[in-house]
Design an enzyme around this catalytic site. Structure first.
Site, PDB file in Angstrom:
ATOM      1  N   ARG A   1      10.827  -0.006  11.520  1.00  0.00           N
ATOM      2  CA  ARG A   1       9.779   0.261  12.502  1.00  0.00           C
ATOM      3  C   ARG A   1       9.839  -0.751  13.637  1.00  0.00           C
ATOM      4  O   ARG A   1      10.099  -1.927  13.400  1.00  0.00           O
ATOM      5  CB  ARG A   1       8.405   0.174  11.811  1.00  0.00           C
ATOM      6  CG  ARG A   1       8.078   1.402  10.995  1.00  0.00           C
ATOM      7  CD  ARG A   1       6.910   1.220  10.072  1.00  0.00           C
ATOM      8  NE  ARG A   1       5.786   0.470  10.625  1.00  0.00           N
ATOM      9  CZ  ARG A   1       4.676   0.199   9.942  1.00  0.00           C
ATOM     10  NH1 ARG A   1       4.552   0.627   8.686  1.00  0.00           N
ATOM     11  NH2 ARG A   1       3.710  -0.487  10.490  1.00  0.00           N
TER      12      ARG A   1
ATOM     13  N   ARG B   1     -10.049   0.509   8.500  1.00  0.00           N
ATOM     14  CA  ARG B   1      -9.539  -0.794   8.895  1.00  0.00           C
ATOM     15  C   ARG B   1     -10.562  -1.595   9.693  1.00  0.00           C
ATOM     16  O   ARG B   1     -10.256  -2.717  10.126  1.00  0.00           O
ATOM     17  CB  ARG B   1      -8.304  -0.592   9.767  1.00  0.00           C
ATOM     18  CG  ARG B   1      -6.984  -0.989   9.108  1.00  0.00           C
ATOM     19  CD  ARG B   1      -5.892  -0.612  10.089  1.00  0.00           C
ATOM     20  NE  ARG B   1      -4.643  -1.275   9.900  1.00  0.00           N
ATOM     21  CZ  ARG B   1      -3.603  -0.703   9.295  1.00  0.00           C
ATOM     22  NH1 ARG B   1      -3.707   0.485   8.756  1.00  0.00           N
ATOM     23  NH2 ARG B   1      -2.455  -1.345   9.243  1.00  0.00           N
TER      24      ARG B   1
ATOM     25  N   LYS C   1       0.825  -1.216   0.000  1.00  0.00           N
ATOM     26  CA  LYS C   1       0.000   0.000   0.000  1.00  0.00           C
ATOM     27  C   LYS C   1       0.860   1.269   0.000  1.00  0.00           C
ATOM     28  O   LYS C   1       0.657   2.166  -0.816  1.00  0.00           O
ATOM     29  CB  LYS C   1      -0.924   0.047   1.234  1.00  0.00           C
ATOM     30  CG  LYS C   1      -1.885  -1.119   1.355  1.00  0.00           C
ATOM     31  CD  LYS C   1      -2.740  -1.022   2.618  1.00  0.00           C
ATOM     32  CE  LYS C   1      -1.990  -1.021   3.936  1.00  0.00           C
ATOM     33  NZ  LYS C   1      -1.319  -2.288   4.284  1.00  0.00           N
TER      34      LYS C   1
ATOM     35  N   ARG D   1      11.749  -4.696   5.674  1.00  0.00           N
ATOM     36  CA  ARG D   1      11.399  -3.323   5.261  1.00  0.00           C
ATOM     37  C   ARG D   1      12.275  -2.275   5.954  1.00  0.00           C
ATOM     38  O   ARG D   1      12.541  -2.359   7.132  1.00  0.00           O
ATOM     39  CB  ARG D   1       9.926  -3.061   5.613  1.00  0.00           C
ATOM     40  CG  ARG D   1       9.520  -1.594   5.493  1.00  0.00           C
ATOM     41  CD  ARG D   1       8.037  -1.399   5.362  1.00  0.00           C
ATOM     42  NE  ARG D   1       7.281  -1.761   6.554  1.00  0.00           N
ATOM     43  CZ  ARG D   1       5.943  -1.722   6.596  1.00  0.00           C
ATOM     44  NH1 ARG D   1       5.242  -1.358   5.531  1.00  0.00           N
ATOM     45  NH2 ARG D   1       5.324  -2.056   7.701  1.00  0.00           N
TER      46      ARG D   1
ATOM     47  N   ARG E   1      -0.569  -8.565  13.615  1.00  0.00           N
ATOM     48  CA  ARG E   1      -1.205  -7.618  12.686  1.00  0.00           C
ATOM     49  C   ARG E   1      -2.000  -8.356  11.601  1.00  0.00           C
ATOM     50  O   ARG E   1      -3.054  -7.880  11.160  1.00  0.00           O
ATOM     51  CB  ARG E   1      -0.147  -6.696  12.064  1.00  0.00           C
ATOM     52  CG  ARG E   1       0.310  -5.613  13.048  1.00  0.00           C
ATOM     53  CD  ARG E   1       1.704  -5.099  12.790  1.00  0.00           C
ATOM     54  NE  ARG E   1       1.854  -4.450  11.502  1.00  0.00           N
ATOM     55  CZ  ARG E   1       3.033  -4.187  10.931  1.00  0.00           C
ATOM     56  NH1 ARG E   1       4.158  -4.522  11.552  1.00  0.00           N
ATOM     57  NH2 ARG E   1       3.090  -3.580   9.782  1.00  0.00           N
TER      58      ARG E   1
HETATM   59  P1  ADP Z   1       2.289  -1.764   3.340  1.00  0.00           P
HETATM   60  O1  ADP Z   1       2.280  -0.260   3.295  1.00  0.00           O
HETATM   61  O2  ADP Z   1       1.106  -2.370   2.661  1.00  0.00           O
HETATM   62  O3  ADP Z   1       2.483  -2.297   4.736  1.00  0.00           O
HETATM   63  P2  ADP Z   1       4.874  -1.524   1.935  1.00  0.00           P
HETATM   64  O4  ADP Z   1       4.518  -0.782   0.709  1.00  0.00           O
HETATM   65  O5  ADP Z   1       5.568  -0.790   3.019  1.00  0.00           O
HETATM   66  O6  ADP Z   1       3.550  -2.265   2.516  1.00  0.00           O
HETATM   67  O7  ADP Z   1       5.739  -2.797   1.512  1.00  0.00           O
HETATM   68  C1  ADP Z   1       6.298  -3.667   2.488  1.00  0.00           C
HETATM   69  C2  ADP Z   1       7.714  -4.069   2.070  1.00  0.00           C
HETATM   70  O8  ADP Z   1       7.657  -4.893   0.900  1.00  0.00           O
HETATM   71  C3  ADP Z   1       8.621  -2.889   1.703  1.00  0.00           C
HETATM   72  O9  ADP Z   1       9.924  -3.173   2.170  1.00  0.00           O
HETATM   73  C4  ADP Z   1       8.562  -2.827   0.174  1.00  0.00           C
HETATM   74  O10 ADP Z   1       9.795  -2.338  -0.384  1.00  0.00           O
HETATM   75  C5  ADP Z   1       8.330  -4.282  -0.218  1.00  0.00           C
HETATM   76  N1  ADP Z   1       7.413  -4.435  -1.353  1.00  0.00           N
HETATM   77  C6  ADP Z   1       6.334  -3.662  -1.672  1.00  0.00           C
HETATM   78  N2  ADP Z   1       5.713  -4.123  -2.780  1.00  0.00           N
HETATM   79  C7  ADP Z   1       6.408  -5.227  -3.168  1.00  0.00           C
HETATM   80  C8  ADP Z   1       6.265  -6.150  -4.262  1.00  0.00           C
HETATM   81  N3  ADP Z   1       5.269  -6.032  -5.157  1.00  0.00           N
HETATM   82  N4  ADP Z   1       7.166  -7.146  -4.345  1.00  0.00           N
HETATM   83  C9  ADP Z   1       8.170  -7.278  -3.443  1.00  0.00           C
HETATM   84  N5  ADP Z   1       8.352  -6.450  -2.387  1.00  0.00           N
HETATM   85  C10 ADP Z   1       7.491  -5.426  -2.260  1.00  0.00           C
HETATM   86  P1  ADP Z   2       1.040  -1.518   7.666  1.00  0.00           P
HETATM   87  O1  ADP Z   2       0.736  -0.734   6.424  1.00  0.00           O
HETATM   88  O2  ADP Z   2       2.408  -2.089   7.624  1.00  0.00           O
HETATM   89  O3  ADP Z   2      -0.012  -2.489   8.023  1.00  0.00           O
HETATM   90  P2  ADP Z   2       0.392   0.913   9.107  1.00  0.00           P
HETATM   91  O4  ADP Z   2       1.480   1.906   9.077  1.00  0.00           O
HETATM   92  O5  ADP Z   2      -0.777   1.128   8.218  1.00  0.00           O
HETATM   93  O6  ADP Z   2       1.057  -0.499   8.895  1.00  0.00           O
HETATM   94  O7  ADP Z   2      -0.186   0.779  10.577  1.00  0.00           O
HETATM   95  C1  ADP Z   2       0.676   0.570  11.694  1.00  0.00           C
HETATM   96  C2  ADP Z   2      -0.166   0.472  12.968  1.00  0.00           C
HETATM   97  O8  ADP Z   2      -0.861   1.711  13.180  1.00  0.00           O
HETATM   98  C3  ADP Z   2      -1.272  -0.579  12.946  1.00  0.00           C
HETATM   99  O9  ADP Z   2      -0.790  -1.874  13.316  1.00  0.00           O
HETATM  100  C4  ADP Z   2      -2.251  -0.011  13.988  1.00  0.00           C
HETATM  101  O10 ADP Z   2      -1.783  -0.216  15.299  1.00  0.00           O
HETATM  102  C5  ADP Z   2      -2.167   1.491  13.712  1.00  0.00           C
HETATM  103  N1  ADP Z   2      -3.143   1.929  12.693  1.00  0.00           N
HETATM  104  C6  ADP Z   2      -2.868   2.476  11.479  1.00  0.00           C
HETATM  105  N2  ADP Z   2      -4.004   2.769  10.808  1.00  0.00           N
HETATM  106  C7  ADP Z   2      -5.024   2.383  11.614  1.00  0.00           C
HETATM  107  C8  ADP Z   2      -6.442   2.389  11.493  1.00  0.00           C
HETATM  108  N3  ADP Z   2      -7.040   2.859  10.387  1.00  0.00           N
HETATM  109  N4  ADP Z   2      -7.172   1.909  12.529  1.00  0.00           N
HETATM  110  C9  ADP Z   2      -6.593   1.436  13.644  1.00  0.00           C
HETATM  111  N5  ADP Z   2      -5.269   1.390  13.826  1.00  0.00           N
HETATM  112  C10 ADP Z   2      -4.476   1.847  12.830  1.00  0.00           C
END
Ligand code: ADP
Ligand code: ADP
Ligand code: ZN
Length: 214
Positions: A161, A88, A13, A127, A172
């Site tokens: 993180r 979420r 995302k 990451r 998660r």
């Molecule tokens: P999210 O915001 O959904 O938690 P991220 O965009 O931060 O996910 O991606 C999580 C990790 O995976 C990052 O280290 C990113 O560089 C890597 N990543 C993202 N998209 C891909 C993909 N299509 N294939 C392989 N690795 C990816």
């Molecule tokens: P990722 O994309 O890797 O899942 P995020 O950065 O979106 O992680 O979220 C990290 C943490 O922040 C979540 O595990 C939760 O604790 C909190 N969080 C983020 N967005 C929301 C939401 N919309 N509702 C509740 N908690 C949230």
């Protein structure tokens, strides 16, 4: 145009939101980034959510809805935004729907990133993010062109993180399936749901997203 990116931790995302933001002029609204900023700035809200986030659980709907509503009112959201990590829960989805209709706005597309859960563990544990510009990288899947140097800004400091460890990622993923996945059906019923293959490589996912957004 306003869109929602939906999918489990690690599905891509944030990576894709940053790319689409640049390509399409939409603003990325990441509730996770907003909460992490509150923690860094040691605000009252930051102190309140820190433990919950580090345990991999969800912050209360109330806090999140207020945070996002305030942000959507800012002028740079007028050309459209990408909601990354919100809504979420079904409660958040309902609150969003009311909030947007009050503001005279609507969601054009809800895009689900379809991925395998097990693959998300290595994505998350590998990451890292550039401290200066926030560009996301991965130890294996998305290395900077020059080792240790950010492609975008030349920065040399990167962070991981505290919640990006295997134990917390598993928590998660459970939270995702219990509390977030039900909103897929909610949006499918409203006929705004689209899906992209989040297991494809990063460029391919961007191409697919551009097609869906139109
Ligand atoms: P999210 O915001 O959904 O938690 P991220 O965009 O931060 O996910 O991606 C999580 C990790 O995976 C990052 O280290 C990113 O560089 C890597 N990543 C993202 N998209 C891909 C993909 N299509 N294939 C392989 N690795 C990816
Ligand atoms: P990722 O994309 O890797 O899942 P995020 O950065 O979106 O992680 O979220 C990290 C943490 O922040 C979540 O595990 C939760 O604790 C909190 N969080 C983020 N967005 C929301 C939401 N919309 N509702 C509740 N908690 C949230
Ligand atoms: Zn950088």
């Amino acid at each position: 145009m306003n869109v929602i990116f939906l999918g489990p931790p690690g599905c891509g995302k944030g990576t894709q939101a940053k790319r689409i933001e640049q390509m399409r002029g939409l603003v990325q609204l990441s509730t996770g980034d907003m909460l992490r900023l509150e923690i860094t700035e040691e605000t009252e809200l930051g102190n309140q959510v820190k433990e919950v986030m580090n345990a991999g659980q969800l912050v209360s709907d109330d806090i999140i809805v207020k945070l996002i509503s305030k942000r959507i009112d800012e002028p740079n959201c007028q050309n459209g935004f990408i909601l990354d990590g919100f809504p979420r829960t079904l409660g958040q989805a309902d609150a969003l729907s009311i909030m947007l209709s009050d503001k005279g706005l609507e969601i054009s597309h809800v895009i689900e990133f379809a991925v395998d859960d097990e693959a998300m563990i290595s994505r998350i544990t590998g990451r890292l993010t550039c401290d200066s510009c926030g560009t996301g990288y991965h130890d294996e899947y998305r290395k900077p062109q020059k080792e240790g140097v950010c492609d975008v800004c030349g920065g040399t400091e990167f962070s991981r993180r505290p919640d990006d460890n295997e134990e917390t990622v598993r928590a998660r993923l459970v939270a995702y399936h219990e509390q977030t996945a039900p909103i897929i059906a909610y949006y499918d019923d409203k006929s705004v749901l689209r899906s992209v293959n989040g297991m494809a490589d990063i460029d391919q996912v961007t191409a697919e997203l551009n097609e869906v957004i139109g």
